[in-house]
Design a protein around this motif. Sequence first.
Motif, PDB file in Angstrom:
ATOM      1  N   ILE A   9       0.842  -1.191   0.000  1.00  0.00           N
ATOM      2  CA  ILE A   9       0.000   0.000   0.000  1.00  0.00           C
ATOM      3  C   ILE A   9       0.878   1.240   0.000  1.00  0.00           C
ATOM      4  CG2 ILE A   9      -1.747   1.291   1.315  1.00  0.00           C
ATOM      5  CD1 ILE A   9      -2.843  -1.265   0.110  1.00  0.00           C
ATOM      6  N   GLY A  10       0.417   2.296  -0.679  1.00  0.00           N
ATOM      7  CA  GLY A  10       1.152   3.560  -0.699  1.00  0.00           C
ATOM      8  C   GLY A  10       0.586   4.459  -1.774  1.00  0.00           C
ATOM      9  N   ARG A  11       1.099   5.662  -1.826  1.00  0.00           N
ATOM     10  CA  ARG A  11       0.645   6.607  -2.845  1.00  0.00           C
ATOM     11  C   ARG A  11       1.062   6.121  -4.226  1.00  0.00           C
ATOM     12  NH1 ARG A  11       4.836   8.989  -5.129  1.00  0.00           N
ATOM     13  NH2 ARG A  11       6.749   9.462  -3.969  1.00  0.00           N
ATOM     14  N   LEU A  61      -2.817   4.742  -3.719  1.00  0.00           N
ATOM     15  CA  LEU A  61      -3.873   5.511  -3.069  1.00  0.00           C
ATOM     16  C   LEU A  61      -3.819   6.957  -3.564  1.00  0.00           C
ATOM     17  CD1 LEU A  61      -3.548   4.212   0.611  1.00  0.00           C
ATOM     18  CD2 LEU A  61      -5.244   3.532  -1.097  1.00  0.00           C
ATOM     19  N   HIS A  62      -4.937   7.451  -4.030  1.00  0.00           N
ATOM     20  CA  HIS A  62      -5.019   8.829  -4.497  1.00  0.00           C
ATOM     21  C   HIS A  62      -6.485   9.233  -4.514  1.00  0.00           C
ATOM     22  CE1 HIS A  62      -5.765   6.353  -8.056  1.00  0.00           C
ATOM     23  NE2 HIS A  62      -6.322   7.411  -8.620  1.00  0.00           N
ATOM     24  N   GLU A  63      -6.763  10.470  -4.872  1.00  0.00           N
ATOM     25  CA  GLU A  63      -8.135  10.973  -4.910  1.00  0.00           C
ATOM     26  C   GLU A  63      -8.514  11.295  -6.349  1.00  0.00           C
ATOM     27  OE1 GLU A  63      -8.346  14.261  -2.264  1.00  0.00           O
ATOM     28  OE2 GLU A  63      -7.839  13.083  -0.482  1.00  0.00           O
ATOM     29  N   PHE A  88       3.366  -0.761   4.100  1.00  0.00           N
ATOM     30  CA  PHE A  88       3.175   0.609   3.607  1.00  0.00           C
ATOM     31  C   PHE A  88       4.492   1.075   3.000  1.00  0.00           C
ATOM     32  CE2 PHE A  88       3.112   5.206   3.783  1.00  0.00           C
ATOM     33  CZ  PHE A  88       1.844   5.504   3.282  1.00  0.00           C
ATOM     34  N   VAL A  89       4.468   1.349   1.698  1.00  0.00           N
ATOM     35  CA  VAL A  89       5.683   1.689   0.956  1.00  0.00           C
ATOM     36  C   VAL A  89       5.734   3.203   0.757  1.00  0.00           C
ATOM     37  CG1 VAL A  89       7.017   1.296  -1.151  1.00  0.00           C
ATOM     38  CG2 VAL A  89       5.574  -0.536  -0.221  1.00  0.00           C
ATOM     39  N   ASN A  98       0.725  11.274   3.352  1.00  0.00           N
ATOM     40  CA  ASN A  98       0.057  10.078   2.829  1.00  0.00           C
ATOM     41  C   ASN A  98      -0.031   8.981   3.885  1.00  0.00           C
ATOM     42  OD1 ASN A  98      -0.467  10.606  -0.135  1.00  0.00           O
ATOM     43  ND2 ASN A  98       1.700  11.143  -0.008  1.00  0.00           N
ATOM     44  N   TYR A  99       0.976   8.881   4.740  1.00  0.00           N
ATOM     45  CA  TYR A  99       0.926   7.902   5.825  1.00  0.00           C
ATOM     46  C   TYR A  99      -0.178   8.256   6.804  1.00  0.00           C
ATOM     47  CZ  TYR A  99       2.286   4.988   9.772  1.00  0.00           C
ATOM     48  OH  TYR A  99       2.273   4.077  10.806  1.00  0.00           O
ATOM     49  N   GLU A 100      -0.346   9.509   7.092  1.00  0.00           N
ATOM     50  CA  GLU A 100      -1.400   9.940   8.012  1.00  0.00           C
ATOM     51  C   GLU A 100      -2.788   9.665   7.429  1.00  0.00           C
ATOM     52  OE1 GLU A 100       1.280  13.471  10.105  1.00  0.00           O
ATOM     53  OE2 GLU A 100      -0.020  13.912   8.386  1.00  0.00           O
TER      54      GLU A 100
END
Length: 289
Positions: A9-11, A61-63, A88-89, A98-100
Motif C-alpha cells: 500500500i502507498g501513494r 492511493l489517491h483521490e 506501507f511503501v 500520505n501515511y497519516e
Amino acid sequence: MKSGFISLIGRTNAGKSSLLNYLLNEKISMVSHKQNATRRKINGIVMHGNDQAIFVDTPGLHESNKTMNKLMIETAIKSIGDCDLILFVTSVFDNLENYEKFLNLKRDVPHIIALTKIDEASDKQIFDKLSQYQKYADEFKAIIPTSTKKQAYKKILMDEICKHLPEHEYFYDPEFITTARGKDIYRDLILEAIFECVSDEIPYSTDVKVDKVVEKQDITEIYATIVTDNKHHKSILIGKDGATIKRIGINSRKIINQLVENKIFLKLNVEVDKNWTSDENAVKKSFEY
C-alpha cells in the motif's frame, strides 16, 4: 512454516511495483515514472526460508472522481481488509501526509513501513525521516529502511515481514512466483511500454487485451490489441508510417524478455472503444486477472 498475504500500500509512484519485482528477483509487475500506472492487483510469491510470503501489488492511493481511478482506489482499499499484513511503501523523501491518510483508513491488520530510496539519501536525511515517524511508533510494527538497488536489504525486510505472518501451510506451490497467468502479465508489460512511448494523456485512455499466446519451443507468439477511446489517440498510438506502434512493439519485447527467455513475436493492433473508460462494467472487466 508460515504463509500469508501482504498488501503493498502507498501513494501512486511510491515504488510498490519496483519493490515487488526486487523481492521476486523477477519482473512481473509493470513499472512507470507516470502516476497511476498500476491498475490491477497482482500476486507475487516469495519463499523466504521455510516461509511463504504472498505479496499483493495494488494501485496507488489517491483521490479522483474518474470511473477507472475510483475502481483502482477501491481495489487498493479492499486489499487492506483481505490480507494478514500491510507493507506501507513510502520514499525517504516523502512527507508524512500520505501515511497519516493511510492511518485514517479502517485497518484490522498490522502494518510495517518500508522506507525506500535510502541509497539516494544522506545518513542525516534517513535519520531525520525515521525520527519523524517515531510519533506514530505505536501504530506500526516496524519501519525498515530499504533500497531496491542493493540485495543486502532484502533479507532484513523479509525477516521482519515473516515474523508477522501466521503459521499456515503453503497456499501455493513453492515453485510458483505469481498466481497471474502469463497473458495477464504480458498485458501489463505491454501497457508499461505504452506509458514509456507516448505522451502523458494517451496511456490513461488506453488498455491492452492479449487475444492469444502461442508457446513454441524457441519462440513465444503474443497477439494483442491496444484499446483506446477515440480515433485521435489511435492515430497517435500508430504514429506516422506506423513508427510509434513499432516502437511500442520493440519496447514491449525488451520488457517481456526480462521474464521470458524465448524469442518474442509480438503482433499489436489498435482499436477504438469510446466508452471503455467511462463504462464501469467495461473498466471492471479490464481490471480482472
